[in-house]
Scaffold this motif. Structure first.
Motif, PDB file in Angstrom:
ATOM      1  N   SER A 223       0.167 -18.323  -3.561  1.00  0.00           N
ATOM      2  CA  SER A 223       0.225 -17.376  -4.676  1.00  0.00           C
ATOM      3  C   SER A 223      -1.100 -16.644  -4.857  1.00  0.00           C
TER       4      SER A 223
ATOM      5  N   LEU B 264       5.065  -4.648 -10.772  1.00  0.00           N
ATOM      6  CA  LEU B 264       5.600  -5.934 -11.248  1.00  0.00           C
ATOM      7  C   LEU B 264       6.366  -6.651 -10.145  1.00  0.00           C
TER       8      LEU B 264
ATOM      9  N   TRP C  46       3.833  -8.739  -8.481  1.00  0.00           N
ATOM     10  CA  TRP C  46       3.212  -9.822  -9.246  1.00  0.00           C
ATOM     11  C   TRP C  46       4.164 -10.982  -9.503  1.00  0.00           C
ATOM     12  N   LEU C  47       5.415 -10.641  -9.807  1.00  0.00           N
ATOM     13  CA  LEU C  47       6.351 -11.688 -10.247  1.00  0.00           C
ATOM     14  C   LEU C  47       6.611 -12.757  -9.187  1.00  0.00           C
TER      15      LEU C  47
ATOM     16  N   LEU D 187       3.692 -15.067  -9.285  1.00  0.00           N
ATOM     17  CA  LEU D 187       3.727 -15.916 -10.481  1.00  0.00           C
ATOM     18  C   LEU D 187       4.747 -17.036 -10.303  1.00  0.00           C
ATOM     19  N   GLY D 188       5.880 -16.695  -9.696  1.00  0.00           N
ATOM     20  CA  GLY D 188       6.914 -17.699  -9.427  1.00  0.00           C
ATOM     21  C   GLY D 188       6.405 -18.773  -8.491  1.00  0.00           C
TER      22      GLY D 188
END
Lengths: 124, 156
Positions: B20, B48, B51-52, B55-56
């Protein structure tokens, strides 16, 4: 009494207190801090318009990078507190490879920070 | 309890956390090559959609590590504290950076202020004000010294 100065981290930088994800996180934090410092100092004056003295947006771009660095540092602290303190390092011998990954993360975060600066200054 | 499952969970979790943070260079190209997920390098810092997944991956890594019950092979004599962490070095670098920004910007603005006050078209306004304030302060200082001298003489 244990020394807690930044420049006397012999114990903190012991190989048993390091881990690949920790090195990767440290690379990202250092990179965000460096890009944040450079863009905060030079950005406001480079991005200033013709009759402007100072560009607030340039400063904001640099400070956003510092903020990202603080965020990554917080994630690293959470990792240290809840994962590393409990489980320790599985294979400290692989930390040399982790150093390479840390440098990779440093470059990645540098690109990310530079892109964020461009976005804030020109597109936002 | 170091079963194979616990070690595997911990290894997977740590790998997800590391992935990540390896944002732009490896992950973007891997996604582009194998999945066909087009990540534009010009916007990878802000989109986004970029990014998501990271983050996951981070959340999944944290969850797997917390679920694992792996114990360290070498248990330290003292419990590990934040002072033992190498993160103190990066924290110091951030603090140093913020201090550097404040000091250098303050210095630059001081120099710019001096220039605007005394070497630009504002000079005819600022210079008399500065001279006036200086003279009044000096007179007040002399008065204050005289007042205290008078006090000391009356006490003696």
């Amino acid at each position: 009494m244990r020394k807690t100065s930044v420049f006397s981290k012999g114990e903190a930088l012991s190989i048993t207190h390091l881990d690949i994800p920790l090195l990767v996180i440290m690379g990202a934090v250092v990179s965000f801090a460096i890009s944040g410092v450079f863009s905060s100092i030079m950005g406001p004056f480079i991005e200033a318009g013709e009759n402007e003295l100072f560009s607030f947006r340039g400063l904001l771009a640099g400070l956003s990078n510092i903020g990202l660095g603080i965020g990554a540092h917080t994630i690293g602290w959470l990792y240290w507190r809840f994962i590393f303190c409990r489980h320790g390092s599985i294979a400290p011998r692989w930390n040399g490879f982790g150093l390479l990954l840390g440098i990779m993360s440093l470059l990645s975060a540098l690109i990310l920070g530079a892109n964020l600066c461009f976005y804030i200054v020109y597109e936002h | 309890m170091n079963t194979k499952l616990n070690t595997l969970l911990l290894l997977l979790g740590k790998a997800f956390i590391a992935i990540s943070f390896l944002c732009s260079i490896p992950l973007a190209f891997i996604l582009h090559l194998f999945v066909g997920y087009n990540v534009s390098m010009a916007t990878c810092g802000t989109s986004l959609g970029y990014w998501l997944p990271l983050l996951g991956s981070l959340t999944l890594g944290f969850m797997l590590c917390v679920l694992s019950k792996h114990t360290p092979k070498h248990i330290p004599e003292e419990p590990l504290d934040i002072e033992h962490s190498p993160l103190t070095v990066t924290g110091g670098i951030i603090t140093l950076g913020v201090v550097l920004i404040i000091v250098i910007l303050a210095l630059i603005f001081f120099i710019i202020g001096i220039y605007y006050a005394f070497f630009s078209e504002y000079m005819p306004i600022v210079l008399p004000i500065c001279v006036g304030v200086g003279i009044v302060s000096y007179l007040l200082y002399i008065g204050w010294k005289c007042y205290h001298q008078f006090d000391n003489e009356s006490e003696e």
